[in-house]
Design an enzyme around this catalytic site. Structure first.
Site, short mmCIF file in Angstrom:
data_model
loop_
_atom_site.label_atom_id
_atom_site.label_comp_id
_atom_site.label_asym_id
_atom_site.label_seq_id
_atom_site.Cartn_x
_atom_site.Cartn_y
_atom_site.Cartn_z
N ARG B 90 -36.21 22.82 10.67
CA ARG B 90 -35.05 23.45 11.31
C ARG B 90 -33.92 23.64 10.30
O ARG B 90 -33.18 24.62 10.34
CB ARG B 90 -34.56 22.61 12.50
CG ARG B 90 -35.55 22.47 13.67
CD ARG B 90 -36.07 23.77 14.19
NE ARG B 90 -37.00 23.65 15.31
CZ ARG B 90 -38.31 23.37 15.19
NH1 ARG B 90 -38.86 23.11 14.02
NH2 ARG B 90 -39.08 23.35 16.27
N GLU B 93 -34.86 26.46 8.12
CA GLU B 93 -34.63 27.69 8.88
C GLU B 93 -33.16 28.08 8.87
O GLU B 93 -32.82 29.26 8.76
CB GLU B 93 -35.12 27.49 10.32
CG GLU B 93 -35.00 28.72 11.19
CD GLU B 93 -35.56 28.45 12.57
OE1 GLU B 93 -36.74 28.09 12.68
OE2 GLU B 93 -34.80 28.59 13.57
N SER B 116 -20.69 22.88 -4.40
CA SER B 116 -21.47 21.91 -5.17
C SER B 116 -22.38 21.06 -4.27
O SER B 116 -21.98 20.62 -3.20
CB SER B 116 -20.55 20.98 -5.95
OG SER B 116 -21.31 20.09 -6.73
#
Lengths: 149, 149, 149, 149, 149, 149, 149, 149, 149, 149
Positions: B90, B93, B116
């Site tokens: 997830r 994704e 960063s």
């Protein structure tokens, strides 16, 4: 003839550069957050009819493109499975380096399940800092427990 | 003979299951955040001497393992470039679907550069919600502008 | 020392062959469906304490293995991203050939969102047929709409 | 000149958006199920002459496109071996997480062989549920035993 | 402890070298074709009880291995998706160079569908030829038409 | 300007659909087998001058295309290393499942070497069968022994 | 128990280092070229009985290893499809940069076909040169024309 | 507008087919070897001004293309990392099967270093042979020792 | 319509060849280093308004292209993850062969952290040498320590 | 039995942690640069007899390991083609982002050819800087022109 959403995304991105618009301005015209609006304009979300028509006027899109904005797109915004762009790669690196940590801590708190990437929102803000400003990102996703049966 | 950090990670993970410890408890013993401590125990961070020795006692590690905890590890905690575990996927994704959005909005606010992943911290919390509790994650990374010369 | 769940999976699979058990029998001992039980024994689900101890007796597992059964595993049960086993490949092929169809029809009925693979159940049955028996599989997943904000 | 089926698929998808048609309406015009019709229109099945001509009228396709609809296409509807679209990925995840479970249970019931992805049908329905409607999918495939000789 | 079929395959292959057996001899002991027998011994097919016990005696396998021979294996006999072995690569090359030809000609004769790799047999023979002997392979697979519904 | 053979292949495939030709008819016009002719038309073989001109008339190709048909092409007819089309995949699966078997049996009969994919022919026939017709494929390749020196 | 040829290769390589042998010395003991002998010892060729026994004595191999040397191995000596070793990569680079050139020139001289990698020999020599010695490699492979039928 | 060298390569290849030229003829016009000339025309080498102009006349290229021929190209002439064309694949197979052998023998003769693929030449000749003509290729590359410091 | 930065890069590269410009000349017109200027023109950096307009005149770009030069691009200048061009590959090889060395020595001197690729500059110079001139490259990147919290 | 160099590398790395040595100390014992010494100890270079013996004493290696240190290793120090470790990835990113720039500038100065990765040296130094110390790396490689013939 428009045969996929990415053609509409190219029209929007091209118009945005020509007209020198900002995503926050685009978001204001349809009254949604800048995060969701940008994702939608980049081909990751479907707009409703009123939103699509407003965007159509803003970006001077043909009617066919306005129709496409209301169709659920085939999602995924990166050209390679490991992204080459340094900014996006840093996020991939976070998943790679901290992925197992995130998994452990969510399971420790919630048990087996996932943090939804669908019932999800994101907020990106500048956090002033004397040592150099920081990017602050708040991610909020519903916890979904695995169902046993 | 221990020849890489991942052997130490396996010892720690194995001891944690046997002793039924929580990562938040582990973090308390060394006085650091649960996020950084877990990442370190999973082989992504180097500990200082005192921290390593404390962890060595907690997990009953041999001296050689304690020495390894103070060495900077070869990082990366996922076995495949696209993760198969649903929880970690997830997050991948999110990078895939929202990656271009995040890039656009950070550049709009800060100009060319990156957020960063090194000068970085993360905080994971449960947010109670009547429709189902949510996972709230705050990510904070310093903005680093591209240098022109 | 057990350092990952897949070692426990191997113990279970090995014991099941030696003892000539069926997954339906295993499922009965813990009172859950054969689908969920098998997935759990193959390292894809976490068991509660009572279930883990029952399975520990059934498969003659050491205490350490019983502890591991209660830990959320790193999921994913296939060795390659495109599976080589003919039975499992047929399922991958269904996703490849019918994937865009499934996407279109779910969006047509429900709008933008997904069918959950977490709040999900599956039922596999034999359907007698004079032209050759059929495998009938019912998949049921909650529809989760994309959140706009 | 049309030199592959995917050009015809693009024409159909484009016309469907312009004319604001639904796949269920398309299916009715040729008297087949919505699942098979959609798969065919998306370039995964071959139509017979009458079906192709009906679709040609509906989508205002040139004669050459109607001829292509009757040719068996090169199948596969996904651009990457691991799909990036969240809805389709959830199906890939099911194969990855439950693949070994499905294999075990079908072999336990039927012995060595496969569930056909050719002599196969699929039915997608909405199942109302007070906690949120569910997507119900019934898959039916003939069992084909491995031949020994 | 044996935890997967490939361990049994290694035992068989090792015993075959030590005892200097031929696959045709192995096939005779269980009364099946040399093609099916070899595939089974290399971990691609399941044997029945009598066959497994005969093989167990021939290869001096432990009881646990004999039990494994009766379990349907996870199939796929190549270590990489494009094989590196020259003999096997030539077959992959045939699929690559002639694949579209085979597809066209089977569809021309049979319509949409596939040639089964399950209801399938193979016969490999030496064909003497003054210009150099030839390998003759006959493949026979049932044609399975795509179902429309 | 034609700059690669695949453009000619597209012209041929497009003309074949428009003119409703069969590959067996195409093969008859140049007096070669249907297998070799189809492979050549799909860009895998080079034709001689007379064959190319005959095909040029049949498919109404420009002179430049006829010249290209006589040039040895860059071979390989599949878009991905693991094919997605179900019919062609079944052949890939045969190589994957039976590849090690084929290797063992050819080496047992012939010693070290390969079955040529160059000095090679193929014959595809329908074999009527009351339980469903079968596809019969005969492959014949010269055995080439490895040279020692 | 030895279950694959690569175990024998490791024994040979290990003995060669311990005994400080050169491949040219190894080749002399069996009276074959240094190129073929090295390839065989590295697991790419099968030896006959006398050669295998000589090598067995030279490298102090167990009987089982000597039997394995007479079995045709699964070939391919590189761990990745694009080699990482600089010396071997230069050869891969030659294929990548000059591959299309080699193809054009062989086809121009011989027509459609290949240069055999089976009926093949190789000779590697030092060529003294005042500007730095050169590696001279002569490759000789039989031309095999594509068969038309 | 020409924006990359491969467009020029396509112009050259297309003209060569139309004008029915041979690479050996092309090489003569610029007085270089057929190997180097072909590599250059296929986009792997840079030509000097005189060579580029001669080729421009021969292939009737526009001035812009002649300018591009003098620019060092982005090299690599194969579309996939493992080549699909049978002739070129045989060369890849040589690197795969004999790569470790070549490495061993060059190191045995020269010590640590590589055979240069830059200070390199190649000569391809037909070698008549009553059993079938052979392709003879001589590769000559400078040995470059690794520098220690 | 320009829809991505790479179209602008193609315009620049094409104009540079037509006008026979050198990158050092380009760099002088905007008063920046040749390294940063080239990276920017090849689509890896964003220019400010004045720089973009100067480049627009130099390369005769349309206004839309000048606008695009001021937008942060999606970075990454190589078409494949392992580069095929010999010059660029040598750099990849340096990372592959010396990567672990660089990591060890930077950690030994600085502790855990990275050498920034953002706060970074590069200088490429010719170093005359009687044995053959050398390429001298100085890389300078800020050390960023990992933050613990 | 030691069968590959990486086993020796593991022994060295393990001993270095146990004995708390620095690479600069190791380099001093053999009188070479820290860069070359580290690369050699990590399995990328071959040592001469005296160096190997000195290292053998320092790291308490068995004789067999000392023999292996004098053998040219199979090089490549990274486990994946795109490195996951953040420090090493930054270097990969430099090649990806600046690769085409480096190529252009070297060709502009030197013409067609490469910067050698073999006749090559590297020097890594800390450069103090009030805004944060910097890592300074000087790379020096001989330019090798492409040979035309």
């Amino acid at each position: 003839m428009i045969s996929c959403r990415s053609q509409v995304t190219q029209m929007i991105v091209s118009a945005k550069v020509r007209k020198n618009l900002k995503w926050t301005q685009v978001a204001e015209t349809i009254g949604m957050s800048k995060e969701w609006t940008t994702a939608g304009c980049l081909g990751q979300m479907a707009f409703d009819k009123a939103q699509a028509e407003t965007l159509g006027k803003l970006f001077e899109l043909p009617d066919e493109a306005v129709a496409w904005l209301q169709i659920v797109p085939y999602k995924g915004s990166l050209p390679t499975s490991v992204p080459t762009d340094p900014l996006i790669y840093r996020w991939y690196e976070l998943v790679n380096v901290y992925g197992s940590t995130i998994k452990e801590l969510i399971h420790e708190e919630f048990g087996d399940g996932i943090m939804s990437a669908i019932d999800f929102s994101m907020d990106i803000q500048r956090q002033p800092d004397p040592k150099g400003d920081r990017v602050n990102v708040v991610l909020s996703g519903k916890f979904l427990p695995y169902k046993s049966y």
